[in-house]
Design an enzyme around this catalytic site. Sequence first.
Site, mmCIF file in Angstrom:
data_model
loop_
_atom_site.group_PDB
_atom_site.id
_atom_site.type_symbol
_atom_site.label_atom_id
_atom_site.label_comp_id
_atom_site.label_asym_id
_atom_site.label_seq_id
_atom_site.Cartn_x
_atom_site.Cartn_y
_atom_site.Cartn_z
ATOM 1 N N ASP A 49 0.747 -1.100 -0.296
ATOM 2 C CA ASP A 49 -0.132 -0.342 -0.119
ATOM 3 C C ASP A 49 0.723 1.433 0.056
ATOM 4 O O ASP A 49 1.781 1.401 0.978
ATOM 5 C CB ASP A 49 -1.260 0.559 0.971
ATOM 6 N N TYR A 54 2.296 10.426 -0.094
ATOM 7 C CA TYR A 54 3.892 9.950 0.314
ATOM 8 C C TYR A 54 4.792 10.598 -0.131
ATOM 9 O O TYR A 54 5.547 9.858 -1.131
ATOM 10 C CB TYR A 54 4.007 8.871 0.682
ATOM 11 N N TRP A 205 -4.825 1.600 9.676
ATOM 12 C CA TRP A 205 -2.973 1.941 9.456
ATOM 13 C C TRP A 205 -2.734 2.527 10.951
ATOM 14 O O TRP A 205 -3.747 2.685 11.670
ATOM 15 C CB TRP A 205 -3.334 3.474 8.480
ATOM 16 N N GLN A 289 12.201 -5.651 11.252
ATOM 17 C CA GLN A 289 11.167 -5.431 11.547
ATOM 18 C C GLN A 289 9.703 -5.539 11.147
ATOM 19 O O GLN A 289 8.701 -5.922 11.020
ATOM 20 C CB GLN A 289 10.721 -3.325 11.467
ATOM 21 N N ASN A 293 7.023 -7.853 12.734
ATOM 22 C CA ASN A 293 6.025 -7.737 12.866
ATOM 23 C C ASN A 293 5.456 -8.710 12.341
ATOM 24 O O ASN A 293 3.500 -9.140 12.795
ATOM 25 C CB ASN A 293 5.183 -6.103 11.834
#
Length: 334
Positions: A49, A54, A205, A289, A293
């Site tokens: 996504d 951004y 999010w 990370q 996750n």
Amino acid sequence: MEFRYLGNSGLKISEITYGNWLTHGSQVENEVAHQCVRAALDAGISTFDTADVYANTKAETVLGEALQGERRESLEIFTKVYWPTGPGGKNDTGLSRKHIMESIDGSLLRLRTDYVDLYQAHRYDTETPLEETMQAFADVVRQGKALYIGVSEWTADQIRAGHALAKDLGIQLISSQPQYSMLWRVIEPEVVPTCEELGISQIVWSPMAQGVLSGKYLPGQQPTEGRAADESMGKGMQGFMRDETLRAVQELKPLAEEAGLTMPQLAVAWVLQNPNVAAALVGASKPSQVEDNVKAAGVTLDADLMAKIDDAVGGVAEKDPGKTAENAPQTRVA
């Protein structure tokens, strides 16, 4: 990795979805961004996504480069339109037909793909007729440039109106992308019930409440690392940085240990317990990370643990459904 259907559609997505807000094209070097995407792919994440805003389009470019060579049919690529891009001219923002039609072409070019699986309205445009917006989205779908349509941070009433128009136009509005975490539950009273009725899923999010649910911020202590230590990003986190909230978050540590999870894993697993949530968006500034996750995928938290979590942080969580409209732009940002 586990996969879930997105809304009332036949599209399956990875329940841990990789998002590149705040990282690609800005906080991390392109090489590291590519390594993070590779780590996501290696972990079984198939859904990515992004948004044109951004890093002012750079994030889409980096993601497109990082996914080169992958089998397109095995990926689900999502992007968004609304916020200003380019020089931010009078028509470089919003959900007008002009901006949507120009933006989808720019996004596809940067992402190096012929289509996106999901094209999302990044906010509700109060200054463009909803009929104009949904007709433009319908044309994008009919041109084969997007397969499905979604929205982000729309209220329940806005979602209902958009869904009705989409249905009339013969296209599928199948997703909502709101903020959602143990500390931010504003979608539960109205958005979630509306979406359940209409066959729309949530792609949420900030499931870690911008890092607060990692437990790294302590009450009474000035943050020296993470987003809270950054002057610009920290301003948007003040609601989560009260000592009362930080003390409550510390009570989650033994609960995470009880579940055999890290604090970030517990936070991601918690949002995935909501049956209306199809995916949790996670970002990363380093591959480790991502690897951490993804361990939240497929985790079931039993009712007793969910109750203990609510006892710990439910009293400090924001639950007012009016916050969605309150935080939305009241006029188009140019």
